[in-house]
Design a protein around this motif. Sequence first.
Motif, mmCIF file in Angstrom:
data_model
loop_
_atom_site.group_PDB
_atom_site.id
_atom_site.type_symbol
_atom_site.label_atom_id
_atom_site.label_comp_id
_atom_site.label_asym_id
_atom_site.label_seq_id
_atom_site.Cartn_x
_atom_site.Cartn_y
_atom_site.Cartn_z
ATOM 1 N N HIS A 177 46.726 16.647 -13.697
ATOM 2 C CA HIS A 177 48.054 16.088 -13.454
ATOM 3 C C HIS A 177 48.811 16.960 -12.466
ATOM 4 C CE1 HIS A 177 47.722 14.853 -17.982
ATOM 5 N NE2 HIS A 177 46.928 14.157 -17.210
ATOM 6 N N ASN A 361 48.551 10.720 -13.385
ATOM 7 C CA ASN A 361 49.570 10.801 -14.441
ATOM 8 C C ASN A 361 50.450 12.032 -14.251
ATOM 9 O OD1 ASN A 361 48.499 8.434 -15.695
ATOM 10 N ND2 ASN A 361 46.823 9.698 -16.458
ATOM 11 N N GLN A 362 51.434 11.891 -13.382
ATOM 12 C CA GLN A 362 52.299 12.996 -12.977
ATOM 13 C C GLN A 362 53.275 13.412 -14.076
ATOM 14 O OE1 GLN A 362 50.532 13.956 -10.277
ATOM 15 N NE2 GLN A 362 52.397 14.284 -9.071
ATOM 16 N N THR A 364 53.297 15.241 -16.708
ATOM 17 C CA THR A 364 52.881 15.006 -18.084
ATOM 18 C C THR A 364 52.399 16.302 -18.724
ATOM 19 O OG1 THR A 364 52.230 12.714 -17.619
ATOM 20 C CG2 THR A 364 51.229 13.754 -19.540
ATOM 21 N N VAL A 379 54.550 6.410 -17.094
ATOM 22 C CA VAL A 379 53.614 7.230 -16.323
ATOM 23 C C VAL A 379 52.298 6.482 -16.139
ATOM 24 C CG1 VAL A 379 52.260 9.371 -16.341
ATOM 25 C CG2 VAL A 379 54.658 9.405 -17.059
ATOM 26 N N LYS A 382 52.840 3.724 -13.537
ATOM 27 C CA LYS A 382 52.932 4.286 -12.182
ATOM 28 C C LYS A 382 51.549 4.645 -11.656
ATOM 29 C CE LYS A 382 57.639 6.179 -12.521
ATOM 30 N NZ LYS A 382 58.450 7.433 -12.607
#
Length: 397
Positions: A177, A361-362, A364, A379, A382
């Motif tokens: 991430h 999955n930024q 996180t 997330v 996105k």
Amino acid sequence: MASQKQLDTIAVENFRQYLRIPSVHPDINYEPCVEFLEKQAKDIGLEFSVFRDVPKNPMLVLTWTGREKSLPSIMLSSHMDVVPVYEKMWTHKPFDADIDEKGNIYARGAQDMKCIGIQYLEAIRRLKLGGVQPRRTIHVTFLPDEENGGLRGAKQYINTENFKKLNIGFALDEGKHGEGNTLILVYGEKRRWSFRIHCTGGTGHGSLLLENTAGEKMRYILDKFYDFRAEQLVKKIEGNSTDHIISINLTILHGGVQNNVIPDEFTLVFDTRVPDEDFEKFEDNVAQWCKDAGKNVWVEDLRRDDKYPNTAADDSNIFWVAFKEAVQLEGYKVDLEILSANSNARLYRGALIPTLGFSPNQDTPVKMHDHDEFLNVNVFLKGVKLYTHIIPALSNA
């Protein structure tokens, strides 16, 4: 055509259904995954294949045929298996896929890596509904046994005729991430070396002050390893990258039979992840520490990874260029890293398939293999959207 809200609802529900399949080690029945993913293939309009070259460990392939079938294909790789859970440590049932008031979906596999498998498929669903046809054929693969090192999964499948017929020219697999507008792309992995150090010595009554005991040798080994570990922590704190840091952890310690008997042996298991360029030197260090600890101290290999090539992340790699340009158009920049953990990507690279690791999955918290593993709904969605830009770019490279 379905609305955006309807597509989001479908994506989240499919993600939760997949999470509810307890494909958890050690005794996994993959057939519920086969049934679920075959249904997804039919619903989206993808070809579905099941390879059973490894008994009880099927490899699933969902194929979106490209316009130019002769070109090397793109593989979007994921794995179906997940690690065990300590259910009493979870605040939500680990295979119920509950959503809390913040939109967090709790389940084993939410981050590692059932999310990415579904994000691939939901992105393709949207692309197909939008009339997109890829230039290169896309194979979305679901592998078994990755959490055991792929020994009864990717490691065997890459040598089969079924796999070779996929004609894979590039693979995208799991990664790390990122944060904010910075995505992390993994182009290589450290080598894993797990080993047991045997410290043997004299035994006798617990009241004696014997020389040459296993405990003394164990103490020397622990001092050396933890001093070295402290040096690596300093390097980590001082630097911005972990690419050239050796991780080392004591994971198992055995010894002793009774509280008044001096043991004749202690064994210590260490798990290490070593950059390839440092491997021989580190190996020499371990050998020297064992020698200096005293007689009859020796190393037993438990797992020693082969050397695998890194994937080029420069203009010589058209897929790297395509990935970078696609995400830049969405306002992201890319940082390159070497992965400390292991994934199937190393095995693909070993088969000379250029492979990059990526997670969309930024922002996180990393909960892979941890209690209360979760991924936020927004997330997740996105990530689906980001793949709708990445997948066509890779196919059209």
